[in-house]
Design an enzyme around this catalytic site. Structure first.
Site, PDB file in Angstrom:
ATOM      1  N   GLU A  45     -12.294 -18.503 -49.267  1.00  0.00           N
ATOM      2  CA  GLU A  45     -13.306 -17.968 -48.342  1.00  0.00           C
ATOM      3  C   GLU A  45     -12.705 -17.615 -46.988  1.00  0.00           C
ATOM      4  O   GLU A  45     -13.370 -17.710 -45.954  1.00  0.00           O
ATOM      5  CB  GLU A  45     -14.464 -18.960 -48.168  1.00  0.00           C
ATOM      6  N   GLY A  46     -11.449 -17.207 -46.997  1.00  0.00           N
ATOM      7  CA  GLY A  46     -10.750 -16.883 -45.762  1.00  0.00           C
ATOM      8  C   GLY A  46      -9.976 -18.084 -45.287  1.00  0.00           C
ATOM      9  O   GLY A  46     -10.556 -19.128 -44.960  1.00  0.00           O
TER      10      GLY A  46
END
Length: 596
Positions: free
Chosen positions: A440-441
């Site tokens: 998610e980054g």
């Protein structure tokens, strides 16, 4: 040994006591969710976590997922657990009642997520990804697509994924190559390959709804040419039952460091039929709606792992006999004292405890803002909530996962050599928790998002949602003699954050690398101050409860002690972060690439 008991008393403290003056409460749309109802939901969630999911955590890790003839099988017990989870309505906890959800506040949902993640992080990804997918569909899909897909997904009958990453591109999604070709019936044919797709294929639900990023034939280059599509595993029939295969196949399941009971897949799309979500070439906007929801949830994953690791370490520290206390024998009838008597073991346990309580308090504050943004009828409150969420989302994702992983490593250290052995179960927390800092980054990307986007947005308006309440609290409590050292420490750390903000703003305008070099330290500093603010409030509440008389004196005394430890031993990290930010990029960027 993996042990876990849901920290319900601390959760109730965060929900019912800590943030009552933050301006995000008293929302009419949520008035039916009384404290008694909230507590009952949390107690039932705790039973599901400890009685259903926890027993499958280690066995699921050992067995893992298997791929046979294109079909992924989850570990023994997972399918039955998911069915119980779905039938109990846990998939639909915070979803909109319009689609069959229960509409509970995010404050309750995030606490429930924490319990699920503590008990079985691998399992949490199956319903967790689905909830994120429904958020994107609800926000951007056509009414027809919403009506067709959301009821099935909210109920948990169908699950969801998000398909972003390709073998040649991770964070840089502008490089993706998956193609979407328009058809005469308003559908599209998608072709391409995706990797690292969590819950991409499994045997828990009758259908899987993939949200896929792809390019239309006329798409401009880069991220401005990406569109988002719904691509089901099976093409649904008109009555909503799964029909024929939709050309989505599993090339492999990833052999991972951890999360072995979560099916992370390589997927191929071969002329798979899909439907556009939102506008052409605007897929990133819709996908980020899902990703931002997931980033807060990934932060909660870090907290969940950290809490489970802490409780396992406490159990072992009380049980393991080694050496004698430096202050005198504490277990005269035994051959040695339990290791919990030793200062360095206490250092580790108190650090873990403070990290968990600090993250839970800050996460509760952000959750209240999520509820206010969604349900408040006051435009000023909605805007302030949105600003606070924007600012704190990267902090929650990165800080909570960093600290959760640190807690997992500390748990192994408390166990010593036995922690390094698989049969005790604590090394699983290290392996499982590590991914949360990446997906998610990555946490470095979160830091860049904070300094590059969230700080300058709206002329710095996001910061006011955080800076103003901290400043007002310091000013209002400066005269409190009992807590004067604590308030002064908060004021000093807050001052360092303000100076760091000004430094980054000034240097970053002239040289973006200066902001990039400061980003990770700045995110940590922001989180440290935010948790200090929560701990200071907690201490004042605990002092007042004890002074007024309470039958829970032990809880409030422990809250005071943990707050003091945070200010004594953890908040000083703020000074280190400030000095690192102040030093600038020079030594970081000076070495030629060839010299590495």
């Amino acid at each position: 040994m993996q042990v876990y008991e849901a920290p319900l008393r601390d959760m109730r403290f965060v929900i019912h006591e800590l943030h009552q003056n933050d301006g995000f409460g008293n929302i009419e749309a949520l008035s039916e969710f009384t404290p008694d109802l909230v507590d009952a939901v949390l107690e039932e969630a705790a039973k599901v976590a400890t009685e259903v999911l926890l027993p499958l955590n280690r066995s699921g890790d050992i067995e893992g997922c298997t791929l046979e003839n294109g079909v992924v099988r989850t570990p023994k017990g997972f399918k039955e657990a998911y069915e119980m989870f779905r039938e109990g309505g846990w998939c639909a906890l915070a979803s909109d009642p319009e689609w069959g959800g229960q509409g509970l506040p995010e404050t309750v949902n995030k606490m429930t997520e924490e319990m699920i993640c503590s008990a079985n992080l691998s399992f949490s990804l199956y319903p967790g990804l689905t909830h994120g997918a429904t958020t994107a569909i609800e926000g951007y899909a056509s009414d027809e697509l919403k009506a067709f897909y959301l009821p099935k997904m909210v109920s948990g009958d169908w699950s969801g994924t998000m398909c972003l990453t390709e073998p040649h591109c991770g964070t840089d999604l502008g490089m993706l190559r998956t193609k979407a070709v328009p058809q005469d019936d308003d559908s599209y044919k998608l072709s391409g390959s995706k990797i690292f797709i969590s819950a991409g294929e499994h045997d828990l639900t009758e259908n899987i709804v993939h949200l896929v990023l792809a390019r239309l034939p006329d798409a401009p280059e880069g991220v401005k040419g990406i569109s988002l599509f719904i691509v089901p595993k099976y093409l649904p029939k008109d009555d909503g039952t799964p029909g024929p295969s939709n050309g989505v196949s599993v090339a492999a399941i990833e052999h991972k460091m951890g999360l072995k009971a979560s099916a992370t897949c390589q997927l191929n799309f071969d002329d798979s039929t899909g439907w556009l979500v939102g506008k052409p070439h605007k897929g990133m906007e819709a996908m980020f709606t899902m990703m931002n929801t997931e980033r807060v949830s990934v932060g909660v994953q870090g907290l969940g792992v950290g809490e489970a690791a802490y409780q396992s370490a406490v159990w072992y520290a009380k049980d393991r006999l080694q050496g004698r206390s430096l202050s005198g024998v504490k277990n005269p009838k035994g051959p040695a004292d339990p290791i919990i008597v030793h200062p360095d073991v206490r250092r580790m346990l108190m650090t873990m405890r403070a990290y968990n309580e600090g993250c839970r308090a800050l996460g509760g504050w952000v959750s209240r803002a999520l509820d206010a943004e969604r349900y408040s009828t006051d435009p000023e409150v909605k805007q302030r909530a949105a600003d606070f969420i924007a600012l704190m989302t990267p902090v929650v994702k990165a800080l909570f996962t960093d600290l959760g992983y640190e807690n997992a490593n500390l748990a192994v250290q408390v166990y010593g050599g036995h922690g390094y052995i698989a049969e005790t179960g604590v090394e699983q927390y290290v392996r499982d928790g590590r991914i949360a800092m990446i997906y998610e980054g990555t946490n470095g990307i979160q830091a860049l998002d904070l300094v590059g986007r969230k700080l300058p947005a709206h002329m710095g308006r996001n910061l006011r949602s955080f800076f103003h309440p901290v400043s007002q609290f310091i000013e209002a409590n400066k005269g409190d003699e009992q807590f004067k050292p604590m308030i002064e420490a908060l004021e000093k750390a807050f001052g360092a954050l303000q100076l760091s903000t000004a430094t980054i703003a000034q240097k970053g305008m002239k040289d973006p690398e200066e902001a990039g070099a400061a980003a990770t330290d700045y995110l940590r500093l922001t989180g440290l101050v935010a948790m200090a603010f929560c701990f200071a409030q907690s201490a004042l509440i605990a002092r007042d409860r004890l002074a007024g008389g309470t039958d829970e004196a032990g809880f409030y005394k422990a809250k005071l002690t943990t707050a003091q430890f945070y200010f004594d031993r953890i908040l000083p990290q703020a000074t280190t972060a400030f000095l690192a930010i102040k030093s600038g990029k020079a030594s970081m960027m000076a070495l030629d690439a060839e010299a590495f």
